[in-house]
Enzyme design. Sequence first.
Site, short mmCIF file in Angstrom:
data_model
loop_
_atom_site.label_atom_id
_atom_site.label_comp_id
_atom_site.label_asym_id
_atom_site.label_seq_id
_atom_site.Cartn_x
_atom_site.Cartn_y
_atom_site.Cartn_z
N HIS A 284 0.86 -1.18 0.00
CA HIS A 284 0.00 0.00 0.00
C HIS A 284 0.90 1.23 0.00
CE1 HIS A 284 1.12 0.08 4.19
NE2 HIS A 284 0.55 -1.10 4.41
N HIS B 2 4.08 1.20 2.20
CA HIS B 2 5.23 0.53 1.57
C HIS B 2 5.79 1.39 0.45
CE1 HIS B 2 2.70 -3.03 2.94
NE2 HIS B 2 3.86 -3.29 3.53
N LYS C 196 5.98 2.88 11.72
CA LYS C 196 4.74 2.29 12.21
C LYS C 196 5.06 1.09 13.10
CE LYS C 196 0.48 0.17 10.92
NZ LYS C 196 0.87 -1.23 10.75
P1 AMP Z 1 5.01 -5.35 6.37
O1 AMP Z 1 4.72 -5.67 4.96
O2 AMP Z 1 3.79 -5.12 7.21
O3 AMP Z 1 6.00 -6.30 6.99
O4 AMP Z 1 5.75 -3.94 6.35
C1 AMP Z 1 6.90 -3.74 5.58
C2 AMP Z 1 7.49 -2.40 5.91
O5 AMP Z 1 6.54 -1.37 5.60
C3 AMP Z 1 7.83 -2.24 7.39
O6 AMP Z 1 9.06 -1.55 7.51
C4 AMP Z 1 6.68 -1.42 7.92
O7 AMP Z 1 7.00 -0.66 9.06
C5 AMP Z 1 6.41 -0.52 6.72
N1 AMP Z 1 5.04 0.02 6.79
C6 AMP Z 1 3.88 -0.65 6.93
N2 AMP Z 1 2.84 0.20 7.03
C7 AMP Z 1 3.36 1.45 6.95
C8 AMP Z 1 2.80 2.77 7.01
N3 AMP Z 1 1.49 2.96 7.15
N4 AMP Z 1 3.65 3.81 6.89
C9 AMP Z 1 4.99 3.63 6.75
N5 AMP Z 1 5.58 2.41 6.70
C10 AMP Z 1 4.77 1.34 6.81
#
Ligand code: AMP
Length: 293
Positions: free
Chosen positions: A43, A46, A165
């Site tokens: 999203h 990312h 986050k």
């Molecule tokens: P995930 O796919 O949930 O493992 O997240 C991958 C990366 O995206 C991690 O470093 C998260 O902290 C970052 N991330 C997820 N959601 C957000 C957001 N809303 N804003 C900024 N970074 C995010």
Amino acid sequence: MMNKELNLNSYILNKISDVRKIVKEYKKQGLTVGFVPTMGALHEGHASLIKESVAKCDKTIVSVFVNPTQFCPGEDFEKYPRTLEADTKLAVEIGADYVFAPSADEMYQGVNSLKDIDLTYVTPAYRYVDKLCGKSRIGHFDGVALVVTKLFNIVQPDFAFFGMKDAQQLFILKKVVRDLNIDVEIIPCPIVREESGLALSSRNKYLSENGKQKALCLNKILKNIEELYKNGVTDVKKATDGAFALLPHDAELEYLEFVDYDTFEDVENLKPNTLVALSVRIDGVRLIDNILL
Ligand code: AMP
């Protein structure tokens, strides 16, 4: 259609050896490599990390891997959204050079759970695990530390981009990198939110419209604490009192904690650099958010 699919596939790497070959070539050419590890269902949150990497580095590799070792029993590993084609399109359109999407077998050779004894562990210091998300997600940060260490060894990036986050994850990974002398610089990136204030998350997909409305309470609670702090309230208990009034009756507050952003030690009295973090379960979906005072 056929062409588009073929093009997208040419950006996807499934094998560790292919990533190594490509990165070796980049390094030979003196190019810097940025890395954005994700679990997919990408999203705008990312996307912001990928944009940062593309702006800062010559080459950007995004990984999409739903890591089985960081899911606890009873969590959503099986139903976690998997949208590799859309993820690749988004990453490539922003300017990523490759998406590394290994199978679990490629990463773990058949080992799928941290319960498996045939695995080398990376264990973060317990004092930073035994709070916030780590308190209820037993073993989660062991799985995160393990997979990110493995990904760093595979990609060997100069810079790696993580969202604030997941503040505890960010802190723990910075510590892992320092403690294990991994040659990468971790770049923290700000939280991306919907206009409503709701922090973007792949897990928001599980929420109904009504659930999304209820989920606004996370940001409201944080904003309320920020407001109290701006008005001179420093007592943690006083700052916390109003939170429960903002919680929908059927939402479950898992934690609301105050830690110093740099040390992750508990904060007794609110001060600059205090991270206020919370987790709330809305209709069975576990959501997190935080704010830095
Ligand atoms: P995930 O796919 O949930 O493992 O997240 C991958 C990366 O995206 C991690 O470093 C998260 O902290 C970052 N991330 C997820 N959601 C957000 C957001 N809303 N804003 C900024 N970074 C995010």
